[in-house]
Motif scaffolding. Structure first.
Motif, PDB file in Angstrom:
ATOM      1  N   VAL A  61     -18.984  12.479  61.811  1.00 40.97           N
ATOM      2  CA  VAL A  61     -18.442  11.174  62.165  1.00 40.97           C
ATOM      3  C   VAL A  61     -17.997  11.245  63.621  1.00 40.97           C
ATOM      4  N   THR A  62     -18.193  10.175  64.376  1.00 38.45           N
ATOM      5  CA  THR A  62     -17.802  10.200  65.776  1.00 38.45           C
ATOM      6  C   THR A  62     -16.294  10.411  65.922  1.00 38.45           C
ATOM      7  N   ARG A  63     -15.901  10.952  67.050  1.00 36.19           N
ATOM      8  CA  ARG A  63     -14.474  11.174  67.328  1.00 36.19           C
ATOM      9  C   ARG A  63     -13.716   9.838  67.309  1.00 36.19           C
ATOM     10  N   GLN A  64     -14.341   8.812  67.850  1.00 37.31           N
ATOM     11  CA  GLN A  64     -13.708   7.494  67.870  1.00 37.31           C
ATOM     12  C   GLN A  64     -13.459   6.987  66.446  1.00 37.31           C
ATOM     13  N   ARG A  65     -14.445   7.152  65.577  1.00 42.28           N
ATOM     14  CA  ARG A  65     -14.288   6.709  64.177  1.00 42.28           C
ATOM     15  C   ARG A  65     -13.200   7.520  63.482  1.00 42.28           C
ATOM     16  N   ILE A  66     -13.148   8.820  63.728  1.00 38.15           N
ATOM     17  CA  ILE A  66     -12.098   9.660  63.135  1.00 38.15           C
ATOM     18  C   ILE A  66     -10.730   9.187  63.607  1.00 38.15           C
ATOM     19  N   THR A  67     -10.607   8.867  64.879  1.00 38.86           N
ATOM     20  CA  THR A  67      -9.325   8.391  65.416  1.00 38.86           C
ATOM     21  C   THR A  67      -8.893   7.119  64.694  1.00 38.86           C
ATOM     22  N   THR A  68      -9.822   6.205  64.473  1.00 36.42           N
ATOM     23  CA  THR A  68      -9.525   4.963  63.762  1.00 36.42           C
ATOM     24  C   THR A  68      -9.115   5.232  62.322  1.00 36.42           C
ATOM     25  N   ILE A  69      -9.861   6.103  61.646  1.00 36.77           N
ATOM     26  CA  ILE A  69      -9.552   6.450  60.250  1.00 36.77           C
ATOM     27  C   ILE A  69      -8.174   7.095  60.162  1.00 36.77           C
ATOM     28  N   LEU A  70      -7.885   8.040  61.051  1.00 38.37           N
ATOM     29  CA  LEU A  70      -6.593   8.735  61.012  1.00 38.37           C
ATOM     30  C   LEU A  70      -5.438   7.773  61.280  1.00 38.37           C
ATOM     31  N   ALA A  71      -5.626   6.834  62.181  1.00 31.30           N
ATOM     32  CA  ALA A  71      -4.576   5.846  62.453  1.00 31.30           C
ATOM     33  C   ALA A  71      -4.279   5.023  61.200  1.00 31.30           C
ATOM     34  N   SER A  72      -5.329   4.621  60.496  1.00 40.27           N
ATOM     35  CA  SER A  72      -5.158   3.852  59.267  1.00 40.27           C
ATOM     36  C   SER A  72      -4.481   4.685  58.174  1.00 40.27           C
TER      37      SER A  72
END
Length: 145
Positions: A61-72
């Motif tokens: 998964v892209t780093r950007q997508r991981i950042t979004t998932i982790l924030a949620s």
């Protein structure tokens, strides 16, 4: 049956399964937030530190997508992020008690679905379905790279 017809029928069968209300909760296990939670659950905090880059690499998964998932997930209280003890420039990620409880609930739901599937198909056909899915995964692994 010709090859085109077989491909069409495979697509239709997979689409039918995908559209079923019973299957939707299982799809969660394969993507997004639930996939991250399952990874964290399988790699307890005491074993080693997990960083967002580890999640990105392991789950493709892209780093950007991981950042979004982790924030949620952090907002929901399912994960805890904190500065790494070994490298203060990095942020480690771990499952919270609420996150662990959520994963257990979701696993129980999946377990009941698989009980229903085995009961409906019978153990022999369920084992054959598992064999075929496993074989397909093994044969296709690495082809997309």
């Amino acid at each position: 049956m010709d090859r085109q017809q077989l491909k069409l029928e495979l697509l239709q069968s997979l689409q039918k399964m995908y559209d079923m209300e019973l299957v939707a909760p299982l799809l969660e296990f394969c993507q997004g937030e639930m996939r991250v939670l399952l990874y964290l659950d399988a790699h307890p905090a005491g074993a080693r530190e997990i960083y967002p880059s580890d999640l990105s690499d392991a789950l493709y998964v892209t780093r950007q997508r991981i950042t979004t998932i982790l924030a949620s997930l952090r907002k929901k209280g399912y994960i805890i992020t904190e500065t790494s003890k070994s490298d203060r420039r990095k942020t480690r990620v771990r499952l919270s008690k609420a996150g662990s409880h959520y994963v257990q609930e979701k696993r129980a739901l999946a377990d009941s679905y698989f009980d229903l599937l085995i009961q409906t198909l019978g153990e022999k056909d369920a084992a054959e379905l598992n064999r075929l899915v496993k074989r397909a995964a093994e044969e296709l692994e690495g082809l997309a790279e």
